[in-house]
Design an enzyme around this catalytic site. Structure first.
Site, PDB file in Angstrom:
ATOM      1  N   ASN A 145     -11.474 -10.416 -87.135  1.00 31.59           N
ATOM      2  CA  ASN A 145     -11.575  -8.998 -86.767  1.00 31.59           C
ATOM      3  C   ASN A 145     -11.226  -8.043 -87.908  1.00 31.59           C
ATOM      4  OD1 ASN A 145      -8.846  -9.650 -86.495  1.00 31.59           O
ATOM      5  ND2 ASN A 145      -8.531  -8.286 -84.746  1.00 31.59           N
ATOM      6  N   LEU A 172     -16.500 -17.175 -88.719  1.00 29.37           N
ATOM      7  CA  LEU A 172     -17.441 -16.116 -88.342  1.00 29.37           C
ATOM      8  C   LEU A 172     -17.614 -15.075 -89.445  1.00 29.37           C
ATOM      9  CD1 LEU A 172     -16.281 -15.490 -84.634  1.00 29.37           C
ATOM     10  CD2 LEU A 172     -17.959 -17.132 -85.497  1.00 29.37           C
ATOM     11  N   GLY A 220      -4.047 -14.982 -85.715  1.00 30.78           N
ATOM     12  CA  GLY A 220      -5.090 -15.403 -84.785  1.00 30.78           C
ATOM     13  C   GLY A 220      -4.556 -15.419 -83.377  1.00 30.78           C
ATOM     14  N   SER A 221      -5.173 -16.230 -82.547  1.00 30.50           N
ATOM     15  CA  SER A 221      -4.815 -16.214 -81.127  1.00 30.50           C
ATOM     16  C   SER A 221      -3.509 -16.957 -80.852  1.00 30.50           C
ATOM     17  CB  SER A 221      -5.941 -16.844 -80.314  1.00 30.50           C
ATOM     18  OG  SER A 221      -6.087 -18.186 -80.705  1.00 30.50           O
ATOM     19  N   ALA A 223      -3.068 -19.254 -78.612  1.00 27.08           N
ATOM     20  CA  ALA A 223      -3.322 -20.691 -78.411  1.00 27.08           C
ATOM     21  C   ALA A 223      -3.345 -21.421 -79.751  1.00 27.08           C
ATOM     22  CB  ALA A 223      -4.645 -20.883 -77.675  1.00 27.08           C
ATOM     23  N   THR A 224      -4.001 -20.838 -80.755  1.00 27.69           N
ATOM     24  CA  THR A 224      -4.044 -21.505 -82.060  1.00 27.69           C
ATOM     25  C   THR A 224      -2.664 -21.485 -82.705  1.00 27.69           C
ATOM     26  OG1 THR A 224      -6.320 -20.729 -82.280  1.00 27.69           O
ATOM     27  CG2 THR A 224      -5.297 -21.616 -84.248  1.00 27.69           C
ATOM     28  N   GLY A 225      -1.940 -20.383 -82.554  1.00 29.49           N
ATOM     29  CA  GLY A 225      -0.578 -20.310 -83.098  1.00 29.49           C
ATOM     30  C   GLY A 225       0.315 -21.388 -82.499  1.00 29.49           C
ATOM     31  N   GLU A 242       1.155 -14.315 -86.721  1.00 28.32           N
ATOM     32  CA  GLU A 242       0.791 -13.014 -86.149  1.00 28.32           C
ATOM     33  C   GLU A 242      -0.233 -13.294 -85.058  1.00 28.32           C
ATOM     34  OE1 GLU A 242       2.049 -10.108 -86.819  1.00 28.32           O
ATOM     35  OE2 GLU A 242       3.266 -10.698 -88.532  1.00 28.32           O
ATOM     36  N   CYS A 276      -5.894  -6.555 -82.639  1.00 28.94           N
ATOM     37  CA  CYS A 276      -4.760  -7.214 -81.968  1.00 28.94           C
ATOM     38  C   CYS A 276      -3.891  -6.181 -81.269  1.00 28.94           C
ATOM     39  CB  CYS A 276      -3.943  -8.009 -82.966  1.00 28.94           C
ATOM     40  SG  CYS A 276      -3.456  -7.067 -84.395  1.00 28.94           S
ATOM     41  N   GLU A 375      -5.051 -11.075 -72.927  1.00 28.26           N
ATOM     42  CA  GLU A 375      -5.796 -10.338 -73.948  1.00 28.26           C
ATOM     43  C   GLU A 375      -7.286 -10.336 -73.584  1.00 28.26           C
ATOM     44  OE1 GLU A 375      -5.848 -12.037 -77.965  1.00 28.26           O
ATOM     45  OE2 GLU A 375      -4.989 -10.145 -78.641  1.00 28.26           O
TER      46      GLU A 375
END
Ligand code: NAD
Length: 482
Positions: A145, A172, A220-221, A223-225, A242, A276, A375
């Protein structure tokens, strides 16, 4: 990819097509990096680290200033490419570039300011000081983003502190990162700045789990964190995370309606709501609620959707279809549970291609709905009335995230209650989503660990060593025998 200062397509022939979200046209292809590419990049970073960590801070500063200057010299090219791959309107890409350039300059200066602190000794004849030292090779993983700004917030302080980096951009939006890498690799010694493009599982995981990567700086998200935290727990790596948010805005009863409506539209719809710190929940004092809703809907309806390259565009496309589908799910679930759609809630029919979605306003929402809890990451503004200010603060805090929060008010007593009572890493009063180079940025609760920007954002990339030096030497009376 850039490994040890060289452009390489890596070890395999797989590639990733990069798509313009406004037209769905393919802009280019990048290599799909794998574990062996990460290994080569980390080795290059480790070799370069032996010299870079001892390079005088003023020389490192000069190199970072040069990176900033060379990006600035190609500012307009970067702006266009950023809009092409990310979709945001040109003024927003312009702003992101400005931030990127200035961040390199800011940390160039901060990096040569100090290397630790002299602390008072316990006894005369002793000397105590701290050394702030780099971690080594830092793995920097960035989302789509704000691909350049978030990269700069990691890479500039990391390099200024004497670390070397391996960057893994989002699959992306890697094109602007690769363009920046051509400049960085030109200005920095070989292996100090490396980029491996690829997917999270195939390139990101080998990076975070590589034994020679002592620190991971990730945006990032959630879930990934969480996955990165699990993967790196065994080796106790330094994590700088973050993560996501569900930021709230409170509209106090004393506001100027026009000011607060424009401020909210910006805070919720900037980058098509894919920030975010996008305002994703709004609590409006009940005395204003009907008029506020009506005037907000009138204003938002005037905003123009379109290709970010078109200078008449206010709101660009979303990044990909699966993100748009998630927004649609949140809206339809809310509506089937009693929410009322004031405007939007659908894909526009005037575009044949592109991942556009109409800005949406919802009322009759509650905290049982995902649209008020999770989110959403899209152009949606859910509004809820509140009766008194304690209730407003309780509603703001009723969420597992704690990234940012905004208040629109000129009543100093409410402002103080808000910034003391709200659990969020950044509090904005009357000017949402405005950052400051010297002001730390990051989240409380599940929005992350650590801060970016400011001195705090620099110190994440340094570990502290305490040196205790007894200059006199000699036998101490507290040694054996007792
Ligand atoms: P994401 O977590 O899907 O991906 C972020 C990056 O991590 C990408 O480069 C991706 O390839 C990589 N990745 C994915 N899985 C990985 C794994 N298993 N191991 C290592 N790397 C992996 O997030 P996204 O969709 O790119 O970005 C949107 C999210 O980022 C939102 O949740 C948003 O709130 C958050 N965000 C947070 C901030 C902040 O400063 N707190 C800023 C911007 C975005």
């Amino acid at each position: 990819m850039y490994i040890a200062g060289e452009i390489t397509s890596g070890s395999n022939r797989e590639s990733i097509a990069i798509i313009n979200p406004a037209t769905e046209e393919v802009l280019g292809e990048v290599p799909s990096g794998k574990a062996d590419d990460i290994n080569n990049a980390v080795n290059a970073g480790l070799t370069a680290y032996q010299e870079w960590r001892f390079t005088p801070a003023s020389e490192r500063a000069e190199a970072l200033h040069q990176v900033a200057a060379k990006i600035r010299a190609r500012h307009d090219e970067f702006v266009k490419l950023l809009t092409l791959e990310e979709g945001k309107p040109i003024p927003e890409s312009d702003e992101e570039l400005w931030w990127t350039e200035e961040t390199f300059d800011y940390y160039a200066e901060l990096g040569r300011h100090d290397r630790g602190l002299v602390v008072p000794p316990g006894e005369p004849g002793q000397f105590n000081f701290t050394l702030k030292e780099p971690w080594g090779v830092v793995g920097c993983i960035v989302p789509w983003n704000y691909p350049l700004l978030l990269l700069a917030w990691k890479v500039a302080p990391a390099l200024a502190a004497g670390n070397t980096v391996v960057v893994k951009p989002s699959e992306l939006t890697p094109l602007t990162t690769l363009k920046l890498a051509t400049i960085a690799c030109d200005q920095l010694p070989e292996g100090v700045f490396n980029v491996v493009t690829g997917y999270g599982r195939e390139a990101g995981e080998p990076l975070v789990t590589h034994p020679d990567v002592r620190m991971v700086a990730f945006t990032g998200s959630l879930a990934t964190g969480q996955r990165i935290a699990k993967l790196t727990a065994h080796e106790m790596k330094k994590l700088h995370l973050e993560l996501g948010g569900k930021d709230a805005m409170v509209i106090a009863p004393d506001v100027d309606l026009d000011v607060s409506i424009r401020s909210l539209a910006y805070a919720s719809l900037l980058n098509t709501g894919q920030v975010c710190t996008s305002t994703e929940r709004v609590y409006v004092h009940e005395s204003l609620f009907p008029q506020f809703t009506e005037e907000l809907a009138d204003f938002v309806s005037t905003l123009r959707l379109g290709d970010g390259l078109d200078k008449n565009t206010d709101i660009g496309p979303m990044i990909r279809d699966q993100f748009r589908e998630k927004v649609e799910q949140h809206i339809s679930e809310a509506v089937s549970n009693g929410a009322h759609l004031v405007i939007g809630g659908e894909r526009p029919d005037e575009f044949e291609r592109g991942f556009f979605f109409r800005p949406t306003i919802l009322i009759n929402v509650n905290h049982e709905m995902r649209i008020m809890r999770e989110e959403t990451f899209g152009p949606v503004i859910p509004l809820m009335p509140y009766r008194d200010f304690d209730e407003a603060i309780r509603l703001v805090n009723d969420n597992p995230y704690g990234l940012g929060a905004s208040l629109m008010s000129n009543d100093a007593r409410l402002v103080k209650r808000f910034f003391e009572g709200v659990e969020a890493g950044t509090i904005w009063i009357n000017d949402p989503l405005t950052d400051n180079f010297a002001g730390p940025f990051g989240g409380m609760k599940m929005s992350g660990l650590g801060r970016e920007l400011g001195q705090e954002g620099f110190d994440q990339f340094r570990q502290v060593k305490h040196v205790h030096w007894d200059i006199q030497g000699g036998i101490k009376d507290y040694w054996y025998p007792y």
